[in-house]
Scaffold this motif. Structure first.
Motif, short mmCIF file in Angstrom:
data_model
loop_
_atom_site.label_atom_id
_atom_site.label_comp_id
_atom_site.label_asym_id
_atom_site.label_seq_id
_atom_site.Cartn_x
_atom_site.Cartn_y
_atom_site.Cartn_z
N GLU A 15 6.11 6.79 -0.16
CA GLU A 15 4.80 7.02 -0.75
C GLU A 15 4.14 5.70 -1.12
O GLU A 15 2.96 5.46 -0.81
N ALA A 16 4.88 4.81 -1.79
CA ALA A 16 4.32 3.53 -2.22
C ALA A 16 3.94 2.66 -1.03
O ALA A 16 3.01 1.85 -1.11
N ALA A 17 4.64 2.82 0.10
CA ALA A 17 4.36 1.99 1.27
C ALA A 17 2.98 2.22 1.85
O ALA A 17 2.47 1.39 2.62
N TRP A 18 2.33 3.35 1.49
CA TRP A 18 0.97 3.61 1.97
C TRP A 18 -0.05 2.69 1.32
O TRP A 18 -1.21 2.63 1.76
N ALA A 19 0.34 1.98 0.25
CA ALA A 19 -0.63 1.14 -0.47
C ALA A 19 -1.08 -0.06 0.33
O ALA A 19 -2.06 -0.71 -0.04
N GLY A 20 -0.37 -0.39 1.41
CA GLY A 20 -0.82 -1.49 2.25
C GLY A 20 0.10 -2.68 2.23
O GLY A 20 1.32 -2.55 2.16
N ASP A 21 -0.51 -3.86 2.26
CA ASP A 21 0.24 -5.11 2.46
C ASP A 21 0.79 -5.63 1.14
O ASP A 21 0.19 -6.48 0.49
N LEU A 22 1.93 -5.11 0.72
CA LEU A 22 2.62 -5.64 -0.44
C LEU A 22 4.11 -5.43 -0.26
O LEU A 22 4.55 -4.53 0.48
N ALA A 23 4.90 -6.28 -0.90
CA ALA A 23 6.36 -6.17 -0.80
C ALA A 23 6.83 -5.01 -1.66
O ALA A 23 6.38 -4.83 -2.80
N ALA A 75 3.66 6.86 -8.01
CA ALA A 75 4.11 5.66 -7.29
C ALA A 75 2.98 5.04 -6.47
O ALA A 75 2.88 3.81 -6.37
N LEU A 76 2.12 5.88 -5.88
CA LEU A 76 1.03 5.33 -5.06
C LEU A 76 0.02 4.54 -5.89
O LEU A 76 -0.30 3.39 -5.55
N PRO A 77 -0.54 5.10 -6.98
CA PRO A 77 -1.46 4.28 -7.79
C PRO A 77 -0.76 3.06 -8.39
O PRO A 77 -1.40 2.01 -8.58
N ALA A 78 0.54 3.16 -8.69
CA ALA A 78 1.26 1.99 -9.20
C ALA A 78 1.33 0.90 -8.13
O ALA A 78 1.16 -0.29 -8.43
N ALA A 79 1.56 1.30 -6.89
CA ALA A 79 1.61 0.33 -5.80
C ALA A 79 0.25 -0.30 -5.55
O ALA A 79 0.14 -1.51 -5.29
N VAL A 80 -0.81 0.50 -5.63
CA VAL A 80 -2.17 -0.02 -5.45
C VAL A 80 -2.48 -1.04 -6.55
O VAL A 80 -3.05 -2.11 -6.29
N ALA A 81 -2.09 -0.72 -7.79
CA ALA A 81 -2.33 -1.64 -8.90
C ALA A 81 -1.51 -2.92 -8.74
O ALA A 81 -1.99 -4.02 -9.00
N ALA A 82 -0.24 -2.81 -8.31
CA ALA A 82 0.59 -3.99 -8.10
C ALA A 82 -0.01 -4.89 -7.03
O ALA A 82 -0.03 -6.12 -7.17
N SER A 83 -0.52 -4.28 -5.96
CA SER A 83 -1.15 -5.06 -4.90
C SER A 83 -2.37 -5.81 -5.43
O SER A 83 -2.60 -6.97 -5.09
N ALA A 84 -3.17 -5.12 -6.27
CA ALA A 84 -4.36 -5.76 -6.84
C ALA A 84 -3.98 -6.93 -7.75
O ALA A 84 -4.75 -7.89 -7.88
#
Length: 523
Positions: free
Chosen positions: A145-153, A122-131
Protein backbone atom coordinates in the motif's frame (compact mmCIF):
# COMPACT_ATOMS: atom_id res chain seq x y z
CA UNK A 1 21.52 8.92 25.54
CA UNK A 2 19.11 10.97 23.41
CA UNK A 3 17.58 9.65 20.13
CA UNK A 4 14.87 10.86 17.77
CA UNK A 5 12.66 9.19 15.13
CA UNK A 6 10.09 10.87 12.87
CA UNK A 7 6.50 9.64 12.60
CA UNK A 8 3.13 11.20 11.77
CA UNK A 9 -0.20 12.05 13.41
CA UNK A 10 -3.34 12.05 11.29
CA UNK A 11 -5.70 15.01 10.98
CA UNK A 12 -8.27 13.81 8.48
CA UNK A 13 -6.34 12.71 5.39
CA UNK A 14 -3.45 15.00 6.30
CA UNK A 15 -0.48 13.41 8.06
CA UNK A 16 1.41 15.90 10.25
CA UNK A 17 5.01 15.40 11.33
CA UNK A 18 5.67 14.20 14.87
CA UNK A 19 9.16 13.82 16.37
CA UNK A 20 9.49 10.93 18.82
CA UNK A 21 12.23 11.90 21.26
CA UNK A 22 13.51 9.32 23.75
CA UNK A 23 16.02 9.86 26.53
CA UNK A 24 17.03 7.91 29.62
CA UNK A 25 17.87 9.64 32.90
CA UNK A 26 18.57 8.87 36.51
CA UNK A 27 15.49 8.15 38.52
CA UNK A 28 13.14 5.30 39.29
CA UNK A 29 14.69 2.27 37.61
CA UNK A 30 12.62 0.72 34.84
CA UNK A 31 10.02 3.50 34.75
CA UNK A 32 8.73 4.42 31.29
CA UNK A 33 6.69 7.54 30.51
CA UNK A 34 5.15 8.63 27.20
CA UNK A 35 4.17 12.31 27.07
CA UNK A 36 2.81 14.52 24.31
CA UNK A 37 -1.03 14.47 24.41
CA UNK A 38 -1.49 10.87 23.37
CA UNK A 39 -4.73 8.88 23.63
CA UNK A 40 -5.28 5.57 25.42
CA UNK A 41 -3.66 3.56 22.60
CA UNK A 42 -0.54 5.74 22.80
CA UNK A 43 -0.38 5.36 26.60
CA UNK A 44 -0.63 1.57 26.26
CA UNK A 45 2.31 1.56 23.84
CA UNK A 46 4.60 1.47 26.90
CA UNK A 47 3.60 -2.11 27.67
CA UNK A 48 3.69 -3.19 24.02
CA UNK A 49 7.20 -1.75 23.61
CA UNK A 50 8.36 -3.47 26.82
CA UNK A 51 6.93 -6.77 25.64
CA UNK A 52 8.43 -6.39 22.15
CA UNK A 53 11.90 -5.78 23.57
CA UNK A 54 11.55 -8.86 25.75
CA UNK A 55 10.25 -10.76 22.73
CA UNK A 56 13.49 -10.19 20.83
CA UNK A 57 15.68 -10.94 23.87
CA UNK A 58 16.48 -7.44 25.09
CA UNK A 59 16.13 -6.18 28.66
CA UNK A 60 14.46 -2.84 29.30
CA UNK A 61 16.96 -0.19 30.49
CA UNK A 62 17.47 -0.01 34.25
CA UNK A 63 16.92 3.74 34.11
CA UNK A 64 14.05 6.18 33.86
CA UNK A 65 12.96 6.41 30.21
CA UNK A 66 10.90 9.29 28.81
CA UNK A 67 9.40 9.36 25.31
CA UNK A 68 8.15 12.76 24.13
CA UNK A 69 5.87 13.11 21.11
CA UNK A 70 6.47 16.61 19.76
CA UNK A 71 4.73 18.95 19.18
CA UNK A 72 3.15 18.34 22.57
CA UNK A 73 -0.05 20.29 21.84
CA UNK A 74 -1.00 18.13 18.82
CA UNK A 75 -3.41 15.30 19.74
CA UNK A 76 -2.03 11.85 18.87
CA UNK A 77 -4.23 8.81 18.36
CA UNK A 78 -3.57 5.24 17.39
CA UNK A 79 -1.20 2.35 17.88
CA UNK A 80 1.10 3.30 14.97
CA UNK A 81 3.38 5.18 17.43
CA UNK A 82 4.65 1.87 18.85
CA UNK A 83 7.34 1.28 16.22
CA UNK A 84 8.90 4.78 16.22
CA UNK A 85 8.98 4.78 20.05
CA UNK A 86 10.70 1.38 20.04
CA UNK A 87 13.22 2.41 17.38
CA UNK A 88 14.10 5.62 19.21
CA UNK A 89 14.48 3.62 22.43
CA UNK A 90 16.78 1.11 20.71
CA UNK A 91 18.90 3.96 19.39
CA UNK A 92 19.11 5.54 22.86
CA UNK A 93 20.22 2.15 24.25
CA UNK A 94 22.98 1.90 21.66
CA UNK A 95 21.44 -1.15 19.96
CA UNK A 96 21.07 0.94 16.80
CA UNK A 97 23.47 3.68 15.67
CA UNK A 98 22.00 7.04 16.64
CA UNK A 99 22.27 8.35 13.09
CA UNK A 100 20.94 5.16 11.46
CA UNK A 101 17.36 6.42 11.54
CA UNK A 102 18.14 9.83 10.07
CA UNK A 103 16.15 10.16 6.86
CA UNK A 104 13.42 7.74 7.93
CA UNK A 105 9.89 8.01 9.28
CA UNK A 106 8.19 5.04 10.92
CA UNK A 107 4.68 3.75 11.65
CA UNK A 108 3.60 0.39 13.03
CA UNK A 109 2.01 -1.46 15.92
CA UNK A 110 4.09 -3.90 17.97
CA UNK A 111 3.07 -7.29 19.23
CA UNK A 112 4.47 -8.67 22.49
CA UNK A 113 6.57 -11.13 20.49
CA UNK A 114 8.23 -8.33 18.52
CA UNK A 115 6.21 -8.72 15.33
CA UNK A 116 4.99 -5.56 13.57
CA UNK A 117 1.25 -5.52 12.98
CA UNK A 118 -0.45 -3.54 10.17
CA UNK A 119 -1.98 -0.14 10.87
CA UNK A 120 -4.42 2.16 9.11
CA UNK A 121 -3.13 5.16 7.16
CA UNK A 122 0.04 3.74 5.58
CA UNK A 123 -0.62 5.50 2.26
CA UNK A 124 -1.07 9.05 3.65
CA UNK A 125 1.92 8.38 5.94
CA UNK A 126 4.03 7.47 2.92
CA UNK A 127 2.84 10.55 1.01
CA UNK A 128 3.76 12.74 4.00
CA UNK A 129 7.18 11.06 4.37
CA UNK A 130 7.88 11.67 0.68
CA UNK A 131 6.93 15.34 1.07
CA UNK A 132 9.41 15.60 3.99
CA UNK A 133 12.16 13.97 1.93
CA UNK A 134 12.18 10.86 4.14
CA UNK A 135 11.82 7.15 3.62
CA UNK A 136 9.19 5.11 5.46
CA UNK A 137 9.46 2.09 7.74
CA UNK A 138 6.07 0.37 7.93
CA UNK A 139 4.66 -3.10 8.66
CA UNK A 140 5.19 -5.79 6.05
CA UNK A 141 1.44 -6.02 5.39
CA UNK A 142 1.31 -2.27 4.65
CA UNK A 143 4.31 -2.26 2.30
CA UNK A 144 2.39 -2.79 -0.98
CA UNK A 145 0.00 0.00 0.00
CA UNK A 146 2.75 2.47 0.96
CA UNK A 147 4.64 1.72 -2.26
CA UNK A 148 1.88 3.50 -4.23
CA UNK A 149 3.11 6.82 -2.81
CA UNK A 150 5.79 7.04 -5.49
CA UNK A 151 9.51 7.65 -5.42
CA UNK A 152 10.57 7.09 -1.81
CA UNK A 153 12.52 4.43 0.04
CA UNK A 154 10.33 1.96 1.92
CA UNK A 155 11.25 -0.74 4.41
CA UNK A 156 8.48 -3.20 5.31
CA UNK A 157 9.81 -5.48 8.08
CA UNK A 158 7.88 -8.36 9.57
CA UNK A 159 9.33 -7.93 13.06
CA UNK A 160 11.35 -5.57 15.20
CA UNK A 161 14.42 -7.80 15.04
CA UNK A 162 14.34 -7.50 11.21
CA UNK A 163 14.72 -3.71 11.52
CA UNK A 164 17.59 -4.10 13.99
CA UNK A 165 19.40 -6.59 11.74
CA UNK A 166 18.89 -4.39 8.67
CA UNK A 167 20.42 -1.29 10.25
CA UNK A 168 23.23 -3.32 11.82
CA UNK A 169 24.07 -4.73 8.39
CA UNK A 170 23.34 -8.40 9.07
CA UNK A 171 20.17 -8.52 6.97
CA UNK A 172 19.07 -6.64 3.87
CA UNK A 173 15.38 -6.03 3.22
CA UNK A 174 14.11 -5.50 -0.31
CA UNK A 175 11.70 -2.70 -1.08
CA UNK A 176 8.04 -3.77 -1.40
CA UNK A 177 6.25 -3.53 -4.72
CA UNK A 178 2.93 -1.70 -5.14
CA UNK A 179 -0.17 -3.83 -4.70
CA UNK A 180 -2.41 -4.90 -7.54
CA UNK A 181 -4.11 -2.28 -9.70
CA UNK A 182 -7.71 -3.43 -10.06
CA UNK A 183 -10.18 -2.20 -12.64
CA UNK A 184 -13.30 -3.19 -10.71
CA UNK A 185 -15.63 -6.13 -11.14
CA UNK A 186 -18.24 -6.76 -13.79
CA UNK A 187 -20.84 -3.99 -14.02
CA UNK A 188 -24.58 -4.53 -14.19
CA UNK A 189 -26.13 -3.72 -17.57
CA UNK A 190 -28.99 -1.33 -18.22
CA UNK A 191 -30.39 -3.93 -20.61
CA UNK A 192 -31.59 -5.81 -17.53
CA UNK A 193 -34.03 -2.99 -16.71
CA UNK A 194 -37.28 -3.17 -18.67
CA UNK A 195 -39.39 -0.07 -19.10
CA UNK A 196 -38.49 3.06 -17.09
CA UNK A 197 -37.33 5.01 -20.14
CA UNK A 198 -37.56 8.36 -18.36
CA UNK A 199 -35.67 7.02 -15.34
CA UNK A 200 -32.92 5.63 -17.59
CA UNK A 201 -32.64 8.97 -19.34
CA UNK A 202 -32.36 10.72 -15.96
CA UNK A 203 -29.65 8.27 -14.90
CA UNK A 204 -27.67 9.08 -18.05
CA UNK A 205 -28.03 12.83 -17.45
CA UNK A 206 -26.93 12.41 -13.83
CA UNK A 207 -23.86 10.42 -14.89
CA UNK A 208 -22.90 12.92 -17.59
CA UNK A 209 -22.96 15.94 -15.29
CA UNK A 210 -22.34 14.44 -11.84
CA UNK A 211 -25.81 15.49 -10.66
CA UNK A 212 -27.64 14.25 -7.56
CA UNK A 213 -30.64 12.04 -8.31
CA UNK A 214 -33.76 10.79 -6.51
CA UNK A 215 -36.03 7.99 -7.76
CA UNK A 216 -39.59 7.90 -6.41
CA UNK A 217 -41.76 4.87 -7.11
CA UNK A 218 -43.54 1.84 -5.68
CA UNK A 219 -41.67 -1.30 -4.57
CA UNK A 220 -40.45 -3.42 -7.48
CA UNK A 221 -40.29 -0.58 -9.97
CA UNK A 222 -36.53 -0.97 -10.43
CA UNK A 223 -35.18 1.98 -8.43
CA UNK A 224 -32.36 0.04 -6.79
CA UNK A 225 -31.58 -1.75 -10.07
CA UNK A 226 -31.15 1.59 -11.81
CA UNK A 227 -28.95 2.99 -9.05
CA UNK A 228 -26.71 -0.10 -9.10
CA UNK A 229 -26.08 0.48 -12.80
CA UNK A 230 -24.77 4.03 -12.36
CA UNK A 231 -21.13 2.94 -11.73
CA UNK A 232 -21.08 1.32 -15.17
CA UNK A 233 -21.85 4.70 -16.77
CA UNK A 234 -19.10 6.58 -14.95
CA UNK A 235 -15.50 6.89 -16.20
CA UNK A 236 -12.69 5.39 -14.10
CA UNK A 237 -10.92 7.50 -11.51
CA UNK A 238 -8.16 9.78 -12.75
CA UNK A 239 -4.73 9.29 -11.09
CA UNK A 240 -5.29 12.32 -8.85
CA UNK A 241 -8.76 11.10 -7.85
CA UNK A 242 -7.42 7.59 -7.24
CA UNK A 243 -4.82 8.94 -4.78
CA UNK A 244 -7.39 11.10 -2.95
CA UNK A 245 -9.89 8.27 -2.64
CA UNK A 246 -7.29 5.68 -1.65
CA UNK A 247 -5.93 7.89 1.14
CA UNK A 248 -9.40 8.03 2.72
CA UNK A 249 -9.82 4.27 2.38
CA UNK A 250 -6.35 3.77 3.85
CA UNK A 251 -7.29 5.75 6.96
CA UNK A 252 -10.36 3.55 7.30
CA UNK A 253 -8.17 0.44 7.03
CA UNK A 254 -10.04 -0.76 3.93
CA UNK A 255 -7.19 -1.35 1.46
CA UNK A 256 -6.55 -5.10 1.33
CA UNK A 257 -3.02 -6.21 0.42
CA UNK A 258 -2.24 -2.80 -1.08
CA UNK A 259 -4.67 -3.29 -3.97
CA UNK A 260 -6.09 -0.06 -5.43
CA UNK A 261 -9.01 0.10 -7.84
CA UNK A 262 -9.76 2.71 -10.49
CA UNK A 263 -13.51 1.99 -10.24
CA UNK A 264 -15.42 4.79 -8.58
CA UNK A 265 -16.64 4.00 -5.05
CA UNK A 266 -20.27 2.96 -4.64
CA UNK A 267 -21.40 3.07 -1.02
CA UNK A 268 -24.87 1.94 0.06
CA UNK A 269 -25.36 2.25 3.84
CA UNK A 270 -28.48 0.82 5.49
CA UNK A 271 -31.18 3.29 6.50
CA UNK A 272 -30.44 2.57 10.17
CA UNK A 273 -27.04 4.28 9.80
CA UNK A 274 -26.41 7.05 12.34
CA UNK A 275 -25.23 10.57 11.61
CA UNK A 276 -21.70 9.62 12.70
CA UNK A 277 -21.74 6.63 10.36
CA UNK A 278 -22.67 8.87 7.45
CA UNK A 279 -20.48 11.91 8.08
CA UNK A 280 -17.69 10.43 10.21
CA UNK A 281 -16.85 10.45 13.88
CA UNK A 282 -16.65 7.96 16.68
CA UNK A 283 -13.80 7.46 19.13
CA UNK A 284 -11.07 8.26 16.61
CA UNK A 285 -13.04 10.47 14.20
CA UNK A 286 -12.91 7.91 11.40
CA UNK A 287 -14.18 8.84 7.92
CA UNK A 288 -17.88 8.19 7.32
CA UNK A 289 -19.80 6.97 4.29
CA UNK A 290 -19.77 10.40 2.61
CA UNK A 291 -15.96 10.36 2.64
CA UNK A 292 -15.66 6.70 1.64
CA UNK A 293 -17.83 7.69 -1.36
CA UNK A 294 -15.46 10.57 -2.26
CA UNK A 295 -15.18 10.84 -6.08
CA UNK A 296 -17.90 8.19 -6.34
CA UNK A 297 -21.55 7.49 -5.55
CA UNK A 298 -23.46 7.43 -2.26
CA UNK A 299 -26.71 5.47 -2.67
CA UNK A 300 -29.37 5.91 0.02
CA UNK A 301 -32.23 3.46 -0.40
CA UNK A 302 -35.49 4.06 1.52
CA UNK A 303 -34.45 7.69 1.93
CA UNK A 304 -37.23 8.83 4.35
CA UNK A 305 -36.36 5.97 6.72
CA UNK A 306 -33.04 7.63 7.61
CA UNK A 307 -33.24 9.85 10.67
CA UNK A 308 -33.82 13.55 9.90
CA UNK A 309 -30.59 14.48 11.69
CA UNK A 310 -28.58 12.05 9.54
CA UNK A 311 -30.11 13.33 6.31
CA UNK A 312 -29.70 17.00 7.17
CA UNK A 313 -26.05 16.37 8.01
CA UNK A 314 -25.56 15.75 4.28
CA UNK A 315 -26.54 19.27 3.29
CA UNK A 316 -23.15 20.89 3.91
CA UNK A 317 -20.98 18.23 2.22
CA UNK A 318 -23.33 18.26 -0.79
CA UNK A 319 -22.52 21.95 -1.22
CA UNK A 320 -18.86 22.18 -0.14
CA UNK A 321 -17.45 18.76 -1.04
CA UNK A 322 -15.97 18.24 2.42
CA UNK A 323 -17.14 17.32 5.90
CA UNK A 324 -15.84 18.56 9.26
CA UNK A 325 -15.99 16.27 12.27
CA UNK A 326 -16.06 18.54 15.32
CA UNK A 327 -14.56 17.20 18.52
CA UNK A 328 -13.79 18.74 21.88
CA UNK A 329 -10.07 19.04 21.17
CA UNK A 330 -9.92 19.20 17.38
CA UNK A 331 -11.79 19.69 14.12
CA UNK A 332 -11.04 16.99 11.54
CA UNK A 333 -11.75 17.57 7.85
CA UNK A 334 -12.34 14.82 5.31
CA UNK A 335 -13.02 15.18 1.57
CA UNK A 336 -16.62 14.31 0.67
CA UNK A 337 -17.28 15.20 -2.95
CA UNK A 338 -19.76 12.50 -3.86
CA UNK A 339 -22.73 12.03 -6.15
CA UNK A 340 -25.91 11.33 -4.19
CA UNK A 341 -28.39 8.83 -5.61
CA UNK A 342 -31.44 8.06 -3.51
CA UNK A 343 -34.61 6.01 -3.80
CA UNK A 344 -37.91 6.10 -1.95
CA UNK A 345 -41.49 4.87 -2.07
CA UNK A 346 -44.23 7.48 -2.62
CA UNK A 347 -45.68 6.68 0.82
CA UNK A 348 -45.25 4.21 3.66
CA UNK A 349 -47.78 1.86 2.03
CA UNK A 350 -45.57 1.93 -1.05
CA UNK A 351 -48.16 2.17 -3.81
CA UNK A 352 -49.01 5.86 -3.77
CA UNK A 353 -52.31 7.57 -4.44
CA UNK A 354 -53.19 6.59 -8.00
CA UNK A 355 -53.80 3.43 -9.98
CA UNK A 356 -54.96 -0.04 -9.09
CA UNK A 357 -54.41 -0.92 -5.46
CA UNK A 358 -53.66 2.68 -4.53
CA UNK A 359 -53.19 3.73 -0.95
CA UNK A 360 -56.53 4.42 0.71
CA UNK A 361 -55.00 7.09 2.92
CA UNK A 362 -53.76 9.28 0.06
CA UNK A 363 -52.85 12.08 -0.16
CA UNK A 364 -52.23 12.44 3.58
CA UNK A 365 -50.07 9.31 3.72
CA UNK A 366 -47.85 10.68 0.95
CA UNK A 367 -47.58 14.11 2.55
CA UNK A 368 -46.59 12.67 5.91
CA UNK A 369 -44.08 10.24 4.46
CA UNK A 370 -42.45 12.64 2.03
CA UNK A 371 -42.55 15.35 4.68
CA UNK A 372 -39.74 13.53 6.50
CA UNK A 373 -37.40 15.02 3.90
CA UNK A 374 -36.50 18.65 4.48
CA UNK A 375 -36.96 21.17 1.71
CA UNK A 376 -33.30 22.31 1.81
CA UNK A 377 -32.14 18.72 1.27
CA UNK A 378 -34.50 18.14 -1.65
CA UNK A 379 -33.41 21.46 -3.16
CA UNK A 380 -29.88 20.02 -3.42
CA UNK A 381 -31.08 17.04 -5.48
CA UNK A 382 -30.96 18.05 -9.12
CA UNK A 383 -33.17 15.30 -10.57
CA UNK A 384 -36.33 14.06 -8.85
CA UNK A 385 -37.76 11.37 -11.09
CA UNK A 386 -40.84 9.19 -10.89
CA UNK A 387 -40.31 5.47 -11.49
CA UNK A 388 -43.83 4.09 -12.08
CA UNK A 389 -44.73 0.46 -11.50
CA UNK A 390 -43.51 -1.88 -14.24
CA UNK A 391 -46.48 -3.43 -16.05
CA UNK A 392 -46.89 -6.92 -17.46
CA UNK A 393 -46.64 -5.38 -20.94
CA UNK A 394 -43.22 -3.97 -20.03
CA UNK A 395 -42.02 -7.33 -18.76
CA UNK A 396 -43.17 -9.04 -21.95
CA UNK A 397 -41.00 -6.78 -24.10
CA UNK A 398 -37.64 -8.07 -25.40
CA UNK A 399 -34.48 -6.67 -23.79
CA UNK A 400 -33.69 -3.08 -24.83
CA UNK A 401 -31.39 -2.63 -27.80
CA UNK A 402 -29.23 -0.10 -25.94
CA UNK A 403 -27.51 -0.92 -22.68
CA UNK A 404 -24.75 0.35 -20.43
CA UNK A 405 -22.06 0.37 -23.14
CA UNK A 406 -23.99 2.73 -25.42
CA UNK A 407 -25.08 5.04 -22.59
CA UNK A 408 -21.54 5.10 -21.14
CA UNK A 409 -20.17 6.19 -24.53
CA UNK A 410 -22.55 9.16 -24.60
CA UNK A 411 -21.68 10.01 -20.99
CA UNK A 412 -17.96 9.91 -21.79
CA UNK A 413 -18.46 12.20 -24.80
CA UNK A 414 -20.48 14.69 -22.74
CA UNK A 415 -17.89 14.71 -19.96
CA UNK A 416 -15.12 15.28 -22.48
CA UNK A 417 -17.00 18.31 -23.80
CA UNK A 418 -17.31 19.67 -20.25
CA UNK A 419 -13.64 18.96 -19.51
CA UNK A 420 -12.48 20.73 -22.67
CA UNK A 421 -14.71 23.70 -21.88
CA UNK A 422 -13.30 23.82 -18.35
CA UNK A 423 -9.76 23.70 -19.73
CA UNK A 424 -10.50 26.73 -21.90
CA UNK A 425 -11.86 28.56 -18.83
CA UNK A 426 -8.80 27.62 -16.77
CA UNK A 427 -10.71 25.34 -14.41
CA UNK A 428 -9.20 22.43 -12.54
CA UNK A 429 -10.39 19.14 -14.10
CA UNK A 430 -12.11 18.20 -10.82
CA UNK A 431 -14.22 21.37 -11.09
CA UNK A 432 -15.16 21.00 -14.75
CA UNK A 433 -18.29 18.88 -14.15
CA UNK A 434 -21.48 20.82 -14.82
CA UNK A 435 -22.87 19.91 -11.39
CA UNK A 436 -20.08 22.02 -9.83
CA UNK A 437 -20.43 25.12 -12.02
CA UNK A 438 -21.50 28.30 -10.25
CA UNK A 439 -21.36 32.07 -10.35
CA UNK A 440 -19.82 33.77 -13.40
CA UNK A 441 -18.65 30.42 -14.77
CA UNK A 442 -22.22 29.10 -14.91
CA UNK A 443 -23.39 32.33 -16.55
CA UNK A 444 -20.76 31.90 -19.26
CA UNK A 445 -21.44 28.26 -20.05
CA UNK A 446 -25.20 27.92 -19.49
CA UNK A 447 -26.89 31.14 -20.59
CA UNK A 448 -30.11 29.94 -22.31
CA UNK A 449 -31.57 31.33 -25.51
CA UNK A 450 -34.42 33.88 -25.10
CA UNK A 451 -37.26 31.29 -25.32
CA UNK A 452 -35.47 29.11 -22.77
CA UNK A 453 -34.93 32.05 -20.44
CA UNK A 454 -38.62 32.98 -20.69
CA UNK A 455 -39.58 29.42 -19.77
CA UNK A 456 -37.23 29.48 -16.79
CA UNK A 457 -38.63 32.81 -15.63
CA UNK A 458 -42.18 31.42 -15.85
CA UNK A 459 -41.19 28.51 -13.65
CA UNK A 460 -39.60 30.87 -11.14
CA UNK A 461 -42.64 33.15 -11.06
CA UNK A 462 -44.87 30.15 -10.46
CA UNK A 463 -42.99 29.66 -7.22
CA UNK A 464 -41.50 26.30 -8.14
CA UNK A 465 -37.84 27.37 -8.13
CA UNK A 466 -35.68 28.72 -5.36
CA UNK A 467 -32.47 30.56 -6.17
CA UNK A 468 -30.61 27.27 -5.74
CA UNK A 469 -33.20 25.56 -7.93
CA UNK A 470 -32.64 28.14 -10.67
CA UNK A 471 -28.90 27.46 -10.62
CA UNK A 472 -29.31 23.70 -10.61
CA UNK A 473 -31.81 23.84 -13.48
CA UNK A 474 -29.24 25.70 -15.58
CA UNK A 475 -26.59 23.10 -14.68
CA UNK A 476 -28.94 20.31 -15.75
CA UNK A 477 -29.79 22.07 -19.00
CA UNK A 478 -26.07 22.48 -19.73
CA UNK A 479 -25.54 18.75 -19.26
CA UNK A 480 -28.52 17.89 -21.48
CA UNK A 481 -27.08 20.14 -24.19
CA UNK A 482 -23.68 18.43 -23.83
CA UNK A 483 -25.34 15.05 -24.40
CA UNK A 484 -26.58 16.48 -27.70
CA UNK A 485 -23.10 17.57 -28.74
CA UNK A 486 -22.31 20.63 -26.67
CA UNK A 487 -24.16 23.44 -28.40
CA UNK A 488 -25.98 26.30 -26.70
CA UNK A 489 -28.64 25.84 -24.02
CA UNK A 490 -32.03 25.93 -25.76
CA UNK A 491 -35.66 25.97 -24.67
CA UNK A 492 -36.03 22.20 -24.99
CA UNK A 493 -33.06 21.69 -22.70
CA UNK A 494 -34.61 23.99 -20.07
CA UNK A 495 -37.96 22.18 -20.43
CA UNK A 496 -36.39 18.79 -19.82
CA UNK A 497 -34.39 20.11 -16.87
CA UNK A 498 -37.56 21.53 -15.30
CA UNK A 499 -39.29 18.16 -15.71
CA UNK A 500 -36.65 16.64 -13.46
CA UNK A 501 -37.16 19.24 -10.71
CA UNK A 502 -40.92 18.89 -10.19
CA UNK A 503 -42.17 18.79 -6.59
CA UNK A 504 -42.72 15.32 -5.20
CA UNK A 505 -46.21 15.69 -3.75
CA UNK A 506 -49.07 14.72 -6.00
CA UNK A 507 -50.96 17.64 -7.41
CA UNK A 508 -48.24 20.24 -6.89
CA UNK A 509 -46.54 20.02 -10.28
CA UNK A 510 -46.13 23.32 -12.18
CA UNK A 511 -48.27 24.17 -15.16
CA UNK A 512 -45.37 23.62 -17.52
CA UNK A 513 -44.87 19.99 -16.50
CA UNK A 514 -46.95 18.67 -19.41
CA UNK A 515 -44.67 20.41 -21.90
CA UNK A 516 -41.61 19.24 -20.00
CA UNK A 517 -42.84 15.66 -19.90
CA UNK A 518 -43.44 15.74 -23.65
CA UNK A 519 -39.88 16.95 -24.19
CA UNK A 520 -38.44 14.06 -22.20
CA UNK A 521 -40.73 11.49 -23.82
CA UNK A 522 -39.68 12.70 -27.27
CA UNK A 523 -36.13 11.66 -26.45
Amino acid sequence: MFAKVVTVAFEGVEARRVDVEVTSTHGMQGSFQVVGLGDKAVAESRERVRGALAGIGLAFPARRVVANLAPADLPKEGSHFDLPIALALLASMGILPVDALDGWAAVGELGLDGRIAPVAGALPAAVAASAMGLGLICPEANGPEAAWAGDLAILAPRSLISVVNHFRGTQIMTAPRPGAALTGGAVSDLKDVKGQDMAKRALEVAAAGGHNLLFVGPPGSGKSMLAARLPGLLPPLTPAELLETSMVWSLAGMIAKGALTSARPFRSPHHSASMAALTGGGLKAKPGEVSLAHNGVLFLDELPEFTPQALDSLRTPLETGEVTVARANAHVRYPARFQLVAAMNPCRCGVGGVGKGHCGKAPRCQRDYQGRLSGPLLDRIDLQVEAPAVTAADMALPPPVEGTAEAAARVAAAREIATERGRELGLDPSEALNARASGPTLDRIATPDPPGRDLLIRAGEAGNLTARGWTRTLRLARTIADLEGGGGVLRRHIAEALAYRRPLHEGTAPALSTESRATVTAR
